[in-house]
Design a protein around this motif. Structure first.
Motif, PDB file in Angstrom:
ATOM      1  N   ALA A   1      51.213  39.392  41.230  1.00  0.00           N
ATOM      2  CA  ALA A   1      50.299  38.286  40.919  1.00  0.00           C
ATOM      3  C   ALA A   1      50.456  37.202  41.966  1.00  0.00           C
ATOM      4  O   ALA A   1      51.453  37.144  42.688  1.00  0.00           O
ATOM      5  CB  ALA A   1      50.588  37.718  39.528  1.00  0.00           C
ATOM      6  N   GLU A   2      49.458  36.359  42.034  1.00  0.00           N
ATOM      7  CA  GLU A   2      49.509  35.145  42.848  1.00  0.00           C
ATOM      8  C   GLU A   2      49.947  35.414  44.288  1.00  0.00           C
ATOM      9  O   GLU A   2      50.734  34.655  44.869  1.00  0.00           O
ATOM     10  CB  GLU A   2      50.420  34.095  42.187  1.00  0.00           C
ATOM     11  CG  GLU A   2      49.886  33.674  40.829  1.00  0.00           C
ATOM     12  CD  GLU A   2      50.682  32.541  40.169  1.00  0.00           C
ATOM     13  OE1 GLU A   2      51.583  31.981  40.820  1.00  0.00           O
ATOM     14  OE2 GLU A   2      50.377  32.226  39.008  1.00  0.00           O
TER      15      GLU A   2
ATOM     16  N   ILE B   1      35.194  37.390  48.925  1.00  0.00           N
ATOM     17  CA  ILE B   1      34.767  38.438  48.007  1.00  0.00           C
ATOM     18  C   ILE B   1      35.989  38.948  47.276  1.00  0.00           C
ATOM     19  O   ILE B   1      37.042  39.181  47.872  1.00  0.00           O
ATOM     20  CB  ILE B   1      34.030  39.571  48.775  1.00  0.00           C
ATOM     21  CG1 ILE B   1      33.452  40.604  47.808  1.00  0.00           C
ATOM     22  CG2 ILE B   1      34.917  40.230  49.815  1.00  0.00           C
ATOM     23  CD1 ILE B   1      32.437  41.552  48.462  1.00  0.00           C
ATOM     24  N   ARG B   2      35.849  39.040  45.951  1.00  0.00           N
ATOM     25  CA  ARG B   2      36.949  39.564  45.138  1.00  0.00           C
ATOM     26  C   ARG B   2      36.641  41.013  44.817  1.00  0.00           C
ATOM     27  O   ARG B   2      35.563  41.336  44.315  1.00  0.00           O
ATOM     28  CB  ARG B   2      37.119  38.753  43.859  1.00  0.00           C
ATOM     29  CG  ARG B   2      38.312  39.208  43.036  1.00  0.00           C
ATOM     30  CD  ARG B   2      38.497  38.353  41.780  1.00  0.00           C
ATOM     31  NE  ARG B   2      39.361  39.060  40.838  1.00  0.00           N
ATOM     32  CZ  ARG B   2      39.420  38.830  39.533  1.00  0.00           C
ATOM     33  NH1 ARG B   2      38.664  37.869  39.001  1.00  0.00           N
ATOM     34  NH2 ARG B   2      40.203  39.530  38.757  1.00  0.00           N
ATOM     35  N   LEU B   3      37.569  41.866  45.132  1.00  0.00           N
ATOM     36  CA  LEU B   3      37.343  43.304  45.047  1.00  0.00           C
ATOM     37  C   LEU B   3      38.413  43.997  44.225  1.00  0.00           C
ATOM     38  O   LEU B   3      39.591  43.636  44.297  1.00  0.00           O
ATOM     39  CB  LEU B   3      37.356  43.906  46.461  1.00  0.00           C
ATOM     40  CG  LEU B   3      36.216  43.459  47.381  1.00  0.00           C
ATOM     41  CD1 LEU B   3      36.588  43.651  48.842  1.00  0.00           C
ATOM     42  CD2 LEU B   3      34.941  44.240  47.045  1.00  0.00           C
TER      43      LEU B   3
ATOM     44  N   ALA C   1      44.090  35.680  37.859  1.00  0.00           N
ATOM     45  CA  ALA C   1      43.475  35.850  39.174  1.00  0.00           C
ATOM     46  C   ALA C   1      43.483  34.500  39.861  1.00  0.00           C
ATOM     47  O   ALA C   1      43.437  33.452  39.211  1.00  0.00           O
ATOM     48  CB  ALA C   1      42.044  36.371  39.048  1.00  0.00           C
ATOM     49  N   LEU C   2      43.561  34.537  41.163  1.00  0.00           N
ATOM     50  CA  LEU C   2      43.486  33.312  41.939  1.00  0.00           C
ATOM     51  C   LEU C   2      42.053  32.796  41.928  1.00  0.00           C
ATOM     52  O   LEU C   2      41.099  33.590  41.967  1.00  0.00           O
ATOM     53  CB  LEU C   2      43.919  33.584  43.379  1.00  0.00           C
ATOM     54  CG  LEU C   2      45.376  34.001  43.528  1.00  0.00           C
ATOM     55  CD1 LEU C   2      45.580  34.690  44.865  1.00  0.00           C
ATOM     56  CD2 LEU C   2      46.296  32.801  43.402  1.00  0.00           C
TER      57      LEU C   2
ATOM     58  N   GLY D   1      44.098  36.964  49.307  1.00  0.00           N
ATOM     59  CA  GLY D   1      44.673  36.795  47.969  1.00  0.00           C
ATOM     60  C   GLY D   1      44.900  38.126  47.279  1.00  0.00           C
ATOM     61  O   GLY D   1      44.092  39.047  47.418  1.00  0.00           O
ATOM     62  N   LEU D   2      46.010  38.229  46.548  1.00  0.00           N
ATOM     63  CA  LEU D   2      46.303  39.417  45.744  1.00  0.00           C
ATOM     64  C   LEU D   2      46.392  38.953  44.298  1.00  0.00           C
ATOM     65  O   LEU D   2      47.330  38.246  43.924  1.00  0.00           O
ATOM     66  CB  LEU D   2      47.628  40.043  46.203  1.00  0.00           C
ATOM     67  CG  LEU D   2      48.124  41.255  45.422  1.00  0.00           C
ATOM     68  CD1 LEU D   2      47.143  42.414  45.546  1.00  0.00           C
ATOM     69  CD2 LEU D   2      49.497  41.681  45.921  1.00  0.00           C
TER      70      LEU D   2
END
Lengths: 350, 350, 350
Positions: free
Chosen positions: A97-98, A312-314, A174-175, A276-277
């Motif tokens: 996370a984060e 974009i979040r994938l 999620a970030l 970001g992860l």
């Protein structure tokens, strides 16, 4: 040599659950200067083609100096250093996370890692516990390059030892786009789509859209071992063929992450930088002979304050059975053909 | 093409025993500029983690400039160049002695090799003879980087040719600490044990102590061939799968040396630099599928005149059966599970 | 996820025969900065030993600055970029012509590729057509590093679509010595044959002479895949083990070219630089487990205007059966043991 002295124990036994204290910062060993050799190997081990990491000129046109090292390369180097202190007695890698890429790693940077223990929770069986660490990868100026939270299930040394106070950190599911560290010098204002290899910009992607990345790569022992060694990851299950009857070695989950991300170029060539992860699960183990394919789902899109730069979040899913779009069964468990389920933010021209 | 001209013989047939003369210096071909690419490959092929060769910053803190290339990387490059002139008709690699690392090799150095013939002795069977050479690896300034003595059994071209005068060089059984070339700029006065990865200093090791390095690595054809090619070692037994019925290739002995040395990090993380090679034997051949493990025996310790820098003499043993502490049988021969028996000096903080 | 959105088609489907127009210039994606990492990998993947590409000092003594990257390394990088636009729907790679290395590629150069469509001819079956392209590899200054013509048989999207006007380019069967781009700064006036590794100069070779390069290398999946990925060649047949029943992957023809060229060092060590590609055929496919050997035939020799620099035209043949001198059967077809038949010009000291 029947009279040989008994072997002594200077080797690292790893930490057990009792060895962690909330608030402790573990300085991991073996800093590493990364350079063009690591980059070339990354491109030999994975079909990585994102232009920003391949061409100094393309990177310059995007406001960066020389091409930064692949974002996952930096992640693996930082992660690898934590293994002797975090993973040796781990039973399972439970989550991420984060994760934040705070600045691109460049050839010549020297990376080291530190992990702060931010949570502890003994399991009800009394044999194991969960340890949360926030790991930071630092460069030669002690600037944070990457940070992420990981939690693992770790064996207790002594089942009878008392449980520590339970501390479960509050983590973001999620970030938010505003959490992301977009490099201040980055611009996609003059982005060359033809050199990048695909025409699709952020506006061309719809939330909910699924992209089948089509291509497959069959895994080889020599390749995953070379990759995992390059990150100085010492977990013996990745190298020692005597641990399983079939002689196969359990493949480092990060190898699958990098393979899937590289395969996702085909359809997401312009998702240039991972910043970001949000989370990730190694759904099933991978072994040599498995053929990895990947698909992505668009989870979100956002703007940033840099010229022409969107986010974009994938969801990136790696499979070994070529399935597309299917993730979990009716029982809520990952389907057996799924290897990886990763949730990340990348930067893309709007 | 039945009328094709017959193939001519411009290929190198290698030297036979008759082709060596005591005092001759053979200039070996194919100089090589080594750099960060070779370093990265070394770290991908072996689990090498000694901080001095991994981090420019760590090396700077030890008085060196940038991180030198791994000591065995330099050895393999120098050794590889001798193969076309020394090894092509060799039946056996009999031994090493008086190996000295005179200055660390750095990225950008160009290495070449020369070998002086220092001994000759025809075997009683009249078919072969022993050739002793002292090989020197030279950099772009003709400064010696490495030197070592090696002796090999070489075929005669013509069994009827007369035997040369026997010259057997006087070689040291082991180098004295005063023989070692400790880099004049080296200091371990501010040595960072936590970054190095282990707390053990020279004073923590006892002569006679045996260290089981625990981890195992299963060998792969692709890996040993890539390594051996990287050293431009052309010995065909390492590459040509048609030479054995099982298709396996005989693994270059140096691959096992590097694997064992890298595995020995776990227990000897602070034995940072190899500076002397007292002797060594490739006890049994290694093949793909073998799982290499290693153990070390402390043979001696010594001081040096550099701040905080001590020397440790180690026996490094590689096995394919996981045995620890056993080397030879009652018949004085190496046990079948032993691959390597190496005797070397390394530098370690006191 | 039975309600998953259908996968969209943002992946590259490749071009079909109808998608090419004579005169069109295709700008290929993914420029690449090449450096010492790529060089080291090239030397790990192939037994490449030509001194000019191995040693900065040797290259300097020949009038060049630092050692240029291996000529075929540059070729593969340029070629690889064309694959997504030229090869994805190709049924066969039919030939090469007029290949010219116009300037040596050096570490730090950024290469990109463009292809001009110079010919089109629909096949009589109406299902496929032949496309001729002249590909140029350009550096960061838009200077041509390499150019070559290639023609491939490409599928039509729609068998009913009309045939284009037939344009068959006039191509030279072989380059004349005056066509070759000898680097203006190159000199072999002070050439060091002992460092180069062999004594043979241009005058020692006879037209018609055949050289058996003797050594063999058995191919491995991990090695050819790493090589092919390094060139960012995405053709799925090279990576996806599910495409054949035996799990083997079709090996990139360029892997065999580089392997054969490197093996040809033994007998042609002084054929230092490749400057012209007259033609070439991948006679039969190669698979892991095949043992590649090579032989060369001297086709021509010529002078150049640079000091001590001559040119040698060579036929380079790779085999998997160890045959020497035999190329085609009575039916005019390549014998089954022949993998490659390449016709090239190299520079060699006179």
């Amino acid at each position: 040599m029947t009279d040989a002295p008994r072997a002594t124990s200077k080797t690292n036994p790893g930490r057990f659950f009792e060895d962690y204290t909330v608030g402790e910062v573990i300085r991991h060993g073996v800093p590493r200067t990364v350079g063009s050799g690591e980059r070339a190997l990354y491109h030999a081990l994975y079909p990585a083609r994102h232009a920003l990491h391949s061409s100094d000129l393309f990177a310059q046109a995007c406001g960066l100096g020389a091409a930064p090292l692949d974002d996952l390369l930096a992640f693996h180097v930082v992660f690898g250093k934590t293994v002797p202190d975090v993973s040796l007695n781990a039973r399972a890698n439970l989550g991420y996370a984060e994760g934040l890429w705070r600045r691109p790693a460049r050839p010549g940077d020297t990376l080291r890692s530190e992990s702060e223990v931010i949570g502890l929770k003994q399991n009800s069986n009394g044999k194991t516990g969960v340890v949360w660490v926030r790991t930071r990868g630092l460069d030669q100026n002690d600037a944070v390059v990457i940070e992420y939270v990981r939690w693992v299930m770790v064996k207790k040394r002594d089942e009878g030892s008392p449980a520590p106070e339970t501390v479960v950190p509050a983590l973001k599911g999620a970030l938010a786009p505003s959490d992301l560290a977009v490099p201040p010098e980055l611009t996609f204002a003059d982005y060359d789509f033809s050199l990048a290899g695909e025409p699709h910009r952020l506006g061309d992607y719809q939330v909910g859209e699924i992209i089948d990345h089509v291509d497959g790569v069959t895994l080889e022992e020599a390749e995953h071992m070379m990759a995992t060694r390059l990150w100085q990851n010492t977990s013996k299950t990745h190298f020692d063929g005597t641990m399983r009857e079939d002689g196969k070695r359990l493949i480092y989950g990060g190898h699958v992450i990098s393979m899937a991300r590289a395969l996702s170029f085909n359809g997401l060539a312009n998702a240039q930088m991972i910043v970001g992860l949000n989370g990730g699960a190694h759904a099933n183990p991978a072994f040599s002979g498995d053929t990895v394919r990947a698909w992505s789902e668009v989870l979100d899109t956002a703007e940033t304050d840099r010229p022409g730069v969107g986010a974009i979040r994938l969801r990136l899913v790696a499979t070994k059975d070529g399935s597309v779009g299917d993730l979990k069964g009716d029982d809520g468990k990952y389907l057996p053909g799924v290897l990886l389920d990763l949730d990340y933010w990348a930067l893309m021209p709007v």
